[in-house]
Design a protein around this motif. Sequence first.
Motif, mmCIF file in Angstrom:
data_model
loop_
_atom_site.group_PDB
_atom_site.id
_atom_site.type_symbol
_atom_site.label_atom_id
_atom_site.label_comp_id
_atom_site.label_asym_id
_atom_site.label_seq_id
_atom_site.Cartn_x
_atom_site.Cartn_y
_atom_site.Cartn_z
ATOM 1 N N GLN A 107 0.833 -1.204 0.000
ATOM 2 C CA GLN A 107 0.000 0.000 0.000
ATOM 3 C C GLN A 107 0.864 1.249 0.000
ATOM 4 O O GLN A 107 0.557 2.222 -0.674
ATOM 5 N N ASN A 108 1.946 1.221 0.755
ATOM 6 C CA ASN A 108 2.848 2.362 0.822
ATOM 7 C C ASN A 108 3.484 2.615 -0.538
ATOM 8 O O ASN A 108 3.623 3.761 -0.963
ATOM 9 N N THR A 109 3.854 1.550 -1.224
ATOM 10 C CA THR A 109 4.447 1.688 -2.554
ATOM 11 C C THR A 109 3.438 2.306 -3.520
ATOM 12 O O THR A 109 3.777 3.197 -4.296
ATOM 13 N N ALA A 110 2.183 1.854 -3.452
ATOM 14 C CA ALA A 110 1.143 2.396 -4.322
ATOM 15 C C ALA A 110 0.904 3.878 -4.011
ATOM 16 O O ALA A 110 0.772 4.698 -4.929
ATOM 17 N N ARG A 111 0.877 4.220 -2.730
ATOM 18 C CA ARG A 111 0.686 5.630 -2.349
ATOM 19 C C ARG A 111 1.855 6.485 -2.827
ATOM 20 O O ARG A 111 1.663 7.605 -3.287
ATOM 21 N N HIS A 112 3.052 5.955 -2.690
ATOM 22 C CA HIS A 112 4.243 6.685 -3.119
ATOM 23 C C HIS A 112 4.186 6.969 -4.620
ATOM 24 O O HIS A 112 4.495 8.083 -5.060
ATOM 25 N N LYS A 113 3.754 5.977 -5.387
ATOM 26 C CA LYS A 113 3.637 6.169 -6.836
ATOM 27 C C LYS A 113 2.581 7.229 -7.153
ATOM 28 O O LYS A 113 2.775 8.048 -8.044
ATOM 29 N N ALA A 114 1.473 7.200 -6.420
ATOM 30 C CA ALA A 114 0.414 8.193 -6.642
ATOM 31 C C ALA A 114 0.917 9.591 -6.297
ATOM 32 O O ALA A 114 0.648 10.556 -7.028
ATOM 33 N N VAL A 115 1.654 9.702 -5.198
ATOM 34 C CA VAL A 115 2.203 11.009 -4.806
ATOM 35 C C VAL A 115 3.183 11.491 -5.865
ATOM 36 O O VAL A 115 3.181 12.672 -6.242
ATOM 37 N N GLN A 116 4.018 10.603 -6.372
ATOM 38 C CA GLN A 116 4.983 10.979 -7.412
ATOM 39 C C GLN A 116 4.266 11.465 -8.673
ATOM 40 O O GLN A 116 4.678 12.445 -9.294
ATOM 41 N N ALA A 117 3.180 10.782 -9.027
ATOM 42 C CA ALA A 117 2.413 11.194 -10.199
ATOM 43 C C ALA A 117 1.811 12.584 -9.971
ATOM 44 O O ALA A 117 1.853 13.440 -10.864
ATOM 45 N N ASN A 118 1.262 12.803 -8.779
ATOM 46 C CA ASN A 118 0.700 14.116 -8.460
ATOM 47 C C ASN A 118 1.775 15.190 -8.462
ATOM 48 O O ASN A 118 1.545 16.304 -8.924
ATOM 49 N N MET A 119 2.941 14.870 -7.940
ATOM 50 C CA MET A 119 4.032 15.845 -7.917
ATOM 51 C C MET A 119 4.439 16.232 -9.334
ATOM 52 O O MET A 119 4.739 17.401 -9.594
ATOM 53 N N GLU A 157 2.470 16.338 -11.893
ATOM 54 C CA GLU A 157 1.422 17.247 -12.353
ATOM 55 C C GLU A 157 1.605 18.635 -11.727
ATOM 56 O O GLU A 157 1.491 19.648 -12.406
ATOM 57 N N TYR A 158 1.883 18.663 -10.427
ATOM 58 C CA TYR A 158 2.094 19.945 -9.745
ATOM 59 C C TYR A 158 3.305 20.679 -10.310
ATOM 60 O O TYR A 158 3.285 21.901 -10.471
ATOM 61 N N ASP A 159 4.363 19.940 -10.606
ATOM 62 C CA ASP A 159 5.555 20.556 -11.193
ATOM 63 C C ASP A 159 5.213 21.213 -12.528
ATOM 64 O O ASP A 159 5.662 22.328 -12.814
ATOM 65 N N ALA A 160 4.412 20.537 -13.322
ATOM 66 C CA ALA A 160 4.024 21.094 -14.614
ATOM 67 C C ALA A 160 3.192 22.369 -14.418
ATOM 68 O O ALA A 160 3.394 23.368 -15.120
ATOM 69 N N ASN A 188 5.492 25.178 -13.198
ATOM 70 C CA ASN A 188 6.296 25.684 -14.314
ATOM 71 C C ASN A 188 5.471 26.577 -15.238
ATOM 72 O O ASN A 188 5.956 27.605 -15.712
ATOM 73 N N GLU A 189 4.229 26.197 -15.462
ATOM 74 C CA GLU A 189 3.341 27.017 -16.295
ATOM 75 C C GLU A 189 3.090 28.369 -15.633
ATOM 76 O O GLU A 189 3.128 29.413 -16.282
ATOM 77 N N ILE A 190 2.843 28.370 -14.328
ATOM 78 C CA ILE A 190 2.616 29.624 -13.601
ATOM 79 C C ILE A 190 3.862 30.512 -13.670
ATOM 80 O O ILE A 190 3.771 31.726 -13.906
ATOM 81 N N LEU A 191 5.029 29.909 -13.472
ATOM 82 C CA LEU A 191 6.270 30.688 -13.529
ATOM 83 C C LEU A 191 6.492 31.291 -14.918
ATOM 84 O O LEU A 191 6.919 32.440 -15.048
ATOM 85 N N THR A 192 6.185 30.520 -15.931
ATOM 86 C CA THR A 192 6.323 31.024 -17.300
ATOM 87 C C THR A 192 5.396 32.204 -17.525
ATOM 88 O O THR A 192 5.792 33.233 -18.103
ATOM 89 N N ARG A 193 4.175 32.109 -17.062
ATOM 90 C CA ARG A 193 3.219 33.202 -17.206
ATOM 91 C C ARG A 193 3.677 34.441 -16.427
ATOM 92 O O ARG A 193 3.570 35.568 -16.921
#
Length: 91
Positions: A57-69, A71-74, A77-82
């Motif tokens: 379960q921890n591994t699955a949560r970690h993967k989900a957090v990484q995926a969200n991160m 998305e957040y990074d993107a 980056n878009e906000i910074l570009t604007r």
Amino acid sequence: MKRLTPMEIFNKDFKQSMRGYDVNEVNEFLDLVIRSYEDILKENEYLKEQLTTSKKQNTARHKAVQANMSEYDAIINEILTRLERIEKVMR
């Protein structure tokens, strides 16, 4: 050190002597030891299963957090570009 099994405890024979212990008392105590030992072994197996499940379960949560991160990074980056574009226009 080799771990004893409940059957090894059950099958253990002790030598008898003239001034030895009461056989029935020893057998009753060994029965108690066997039951306790079996309970501990069962609990140990249960806890191992729980640990494995938690790790999965921890591994699955970690993967989900990484995926969200990602998305957040993107988004960041878009906000910074604007913001950079706005700053250029404001100068």
